[in-house]
Design a protein around this motif. Sequence first.
Motif, PDB file in Angstrom:
ATOM      1  N   ILE A   1       0.840  -1.205   0.000  1.00 32.93           N
ATOM      2  CA  ILE A   1       0.000   0.000   0.000  1.00 32.93           C
ATOM      3  C   ILE A   1       0.870   1.248   0.000  1.00 32.93           C
TER       4      ILE A   1
ATOM      5  N   PRO B   1      -1.738   6.592   1.841  1.00 36.81           N
ATOM      6  CA  PRO B   1      -3.184   6.832   1.722  1.00 36.81           C
ATOM      7  C   PRO B   1      -3.597   8.114   2.439  1.00 36.81           C
ATOM      8  N   LYS B   2      -4.419   8.890   1.784  1.00 39.18           N
ATOM      9  CA  LYS B   2      -4.969  10.097   2.407  1.00 39.18           C
ATOM     10  C   LYS B   2      -6.397   9.782   2.813  1.00 39.18           C
ATOM     11  N   ALA B   3      -6.796  10.317   3.937  1.00 38.31           N
ATOM     12  CA  ALA B   3      -8.142  10.032   4.439  1.00 38.31           C
ATOM     13  C   ALA B   3      -8.817  11.318   4.878  1.00 38.31           C
ATOM     14  N   GLU B   4     -10.109  11.404   4.592  1.00 35.81           N
ATOM     15  CA  GLU B   4     -10.893  12.520   5.117  1.00 35.81           C
ATOM     16  C   GLU B   4     -11.088  12.339   6.617  1.00 35.81           C
TER      17      GLU B   4
ATOM     18  N   LEU C   1     -10.150   4.250   6.415  1.00 39.58           N
ATOM     19  CA  LEU C   1      -9.695   5.565   5.977  1.00 39.58           C
ATOM     20  C   LEU C   1     -10.683   6.068   4.933  1.00 39.58           C
ATOM     21  N   SER C   2     -11.642   6.907   5.358  1.00 38.87           N
ATOM     22  CA  SER C   2     -12.658   7.349   4.402  1.00 38.87           C
ATOM     23  C   SER C   2     -11.991   8.157   3.296  1.00 38.87           C
ATOM     24  N   GLY C   3     -12.454   7.944   2.075  1.00 38.07           N
ATOM     25  CA  GLY C   3     -11.865   8.624   0.932  1.00 38.07           C
ATOM     26  C   GLY C   3     -10.647   7.904   0.380  1.00 38.07           C
ATOM     27  N   SER C   4     -10.333   6.726   0.918  1.00 35.43           N
ATOM     28  CA  SER C   4      -9.187   5.931   0.488  1.00 35.43           C
ATOM     29  C   SER C   4      -9.678   4.573   0.000  1.00 35.43           C
ATOM     30  N   ASP C   5      -8.848   3.863  -0.741  1.00 35.01           N
ATOM     31  CA  ASP C   5      -9.193   2.527  -1.225  1.00 35.01           C
ATOM     32  C   ASP C   5      -8.723   1.430  -0.282  1.00 35.01           C
ATOM     33  N   TYR C   6      -8.166   1.801   0.880  1.00 32.72           N
ATOM     34  CA  TYR C   6      -7.517   0.833   1.748  1.00 32.72           C
ATOM     35  C   TYR C   6      -8.088   0.835   3.157  1.00 32.72           C
TER      36      TYR C   6
ATOM     37  N   GLU D   1     -16.969  -0.574   1.151  1.00 34.03           N
ATOM     38  CA  GLU D   1     -16.879   0.889   1.129  1.00 34.03           C
ATOM     39  C   GLU D   1     -18.273   1.511   1.205  1.00 34.03           C
TER      40      GLU D   1
END
Length: 167
Positions: free
Chosen positions: A107, A113-116, A136-141, A153
């Motif tokens: 990853i 990863p960036k998250a809201e 991690l909202s707004g992330s794929d992970y 998701e």
Amino acid sequence: MTVISFLLPVLLLGGGSGNRPGKKLGETALRMAGKVDCSAYPPAHGDATMLPEGTAVHEARGYAKTFRLLAGDRVYEVMEERRFDSELTERLTELYLQRERIGEPEILKRGVPKAEYVYNLEFHLRDGSEAGTTYLSGSDYLGSGALLGSELEKALKDITQKEFGRP
């Protein structure tokens, strides 16, 4: 659905006032770790997960006691833990256990990863074990090195929107 308040240790950066004790609020009465089955025990006033009995609890100067406290030599922020009905919990657990795991190193190779928003998820499995991860909202992970997947998701977005009013 049950809502339980709990404290989360925080790392303070810089020399803000939040790490200076204010008024003493009391002391911890019971260290639950190793003494009670936390999944079946209804927490009582003065209980602590890891802090020893008798640990002084103070207001954090400059903050409401409903938000930040000092206990021992650590700063804690009040968070909310939400437990969901069994049908929803089983569905989320099923979706979580199906996730493809590529591992955190992979990853990170793809970029940090960036998250809201960051949500901690804890699953209590049928064999008595627990599995935890971070959403991690707004992330794929997920924080456990797993790919989120569209079905999980959507379920998590629906829950966080309903429960917290945000994605």
